[in-house]
Design an enzyme around this catalytic site. Structure first.
Site, PDB file in Angstrom:
ATOM      1  N   ASP A 288       0.817  -1.260   0.050  1.00 26.17           N
ATOM      2  CA  ASP A 288       0.046  -0.002   0.131  1.00 26.17           C
ATOM      3  C   ASP A 288       0.822   1.057   0.051  1.00 26.17           C
ATOM      4  OD1 ASP A 288      -2.448   1.653   0.443  1.00 26.17           O
ATOM      5  OD2 ASP A 288      -1.639   1.973   2.577  1.00 26.17           O
TER       6      ASP A 288
ATOM      7  N   ILE B 120       5.164   3.882   2.563  1.00 24.61           N
ATOM      8  CA  ILE B 120       4.527   2.588   1.858  1.00 24.61           C
ATOM      9  C   ILE B 120       4.714   1.531   2.741  1.00 24.61           C
ATOM     10  CG2 ILE B 120       5.129   0.944   0.017  1.00 24.61           C
ATOM     11  CD1 ILE B 120       6.496   3.183  -1.525  1.00 24.61           C
TER      12      ILE B 120
ATOM     13  N   ALA C 199      -7.651   4.820  -4.007  1.00 24.15           N
ATOM     14  CA  ALA C 199      -7.532   3.415  -3.742  1.00 24.15           C
ATOM     15  C   ALA C 199      -7.300   2.771  -2.378  1.00 24.15           C
ATOM     16  CB  ALA C 199      -6.047   2.773  -4.682  1.00 24.15           C
ATOM     17  N   ASP C 200      -6.620   3.434  -1.606  1.00 19.57           N
ATOM     18  CA  ASP C 200      -6.271   3.084  -0.180  1.00 19.57           C
ATOM     19  C   ASP C 200      -7.744   2.944   0.616  1.00 19.57           C
ATOM     20  OD1 ASP C 200      -6.526   5.895  -0.597  1.00 19.57           O
ATOM     21  OD2 ASP C 200      -5.250   5.981   1.435  1.00 19.57           O
TER      22      ASP C 200
ATOM     23  N   THR D  40      -1.894  10.666   6.360  1.00 17.76           N
ATOM     24  CA  THR D  40      -1.640  11.964   6.033  1.00 17.76           C
ATOM     25  C   THR D  40      -2.834  13.022   6.085  1.00 17.76           C
ATOM     26  OG1 THR D  40       0.019  10.950   4.560  1.00 17.76           O
ATOM     27  CG2 THR D  40      -0.565  13.364   4.149  1.00 17.76           C
TER      28      THR D  40
END
Length: 260
Positions: free
Chosen positions: A6, A12, A108-109, A132
């Protein structure tokens, strides 16, 4: 083994699944100036350091919200693992039906988190990701991605304080002993942490009220989610591995199963 990756704006995160057992999570800093070789070497080094043979990785699934790194990261995985990773993108089977006005705007996350939360915990549910940005995503009882709230993450808010106010120092993101702070550092910590708790409780309450659902399970994830979850009763579950589990679930829905 299945490698799940991810790629977020700050880190990452990766995990390796051998059947149902997960190794990880492991993290590396997201940097757009890294080459495919750098990404490949770092990924293989992480696995080897933790006692895994990179050649045992038989497939990979990747979600990314950082388009600038996708070329290097994808090619690094291909060069060092010999795998074309399955990318979470439009058209992929996730088990989540997006009914917002512009589905392509959903990262997408967040789709991965929603897929994991709905599959594991059921719906309706609210998925809170403290990354974030802090995101609040409402998933209906039928698996529909219905609504969302996006707020600045704790680190973004903290950075704004010490970067825009000349006399305010950089501080550790931890809860102070009391909200009745008596000096600058604990005052900043109180504002950041208790402010996030208050924001969480208000947004969760209002989203549930406006949704009309009677019972909504609230699941939190993300690096700082554990600290917030400890301080409020409005969060039912803190699952630090929700994104990696969601990636595995989506992978299985594509019928690209790792051979055992």
């Amino acid at each position: 083994m299945l490698l799940c990756v991810d790629a977020g704006n700050t880190n990452i995160t990766l995990g390796v699944f051998d059947g149902e057992e997960m190794r990880g999570p492991y993290r590396m800093t997201t940097r757009s100036d890294r080459t495919s070789d750098e990404y490949g070497v770092i990924l293989t080094d992480i696995l080897q350091y933790n006692g895994m043979n990179p050649s045992s990785v038989e497939d990979c699934i990747l979600s990314s919200v950082v388009p600038k790194i996708n070329y290097s990261l994808i090619n690094g995985i291909y060069k060092y693992f010999g795998i074309h990773p399955l990318l979470v993108e439009a058209g992929i089977k996730t088990g989540i039906r997006i009914v917002t006005e512009n589905p392509k705007q959903i990262g997408a996350d967040r789709i991965v988190d929603a897929a994991g939360a709905y599959e594991i915990y059921g719906g309706p549910c609210l998925v809170l990701d403290y990354g974030t940005a802090t995101t609040y995503d409402l998933i209906g009882d039928d698996g529909a991605f219905e609504a969302a709230v996006i707020a600045p993450g704790i680190r973004i808010s903290a950075s704004a304080l010490w970067e825009r106010a000349a006399k305010l120092p950089e501080v550790e993101l931890t809860k102070p002993k009391s909200i009745l702070a008596k000096e600058t550092i604990s005052s900043m910590q109180a504002g950041l942490i208790f402010g996030q708790i208050g924001q969480t409780e208000y947004i969760v309450r209002e989203m549930i009220r406006a949704s009309g659902y009677q019972k909504v399970k609230v699941i939190a994830t993300g690096g700082l989610g554990g600290m917030i979850a400890k301080e409020t009763d409005c969060i039912d579950i803190y699952d630090p591995n929700l994104t990696l589990l969601g990636l595995k679930i989506i992978y299985q829905k594509q019928r690209r199963r790792v051979q055992k």
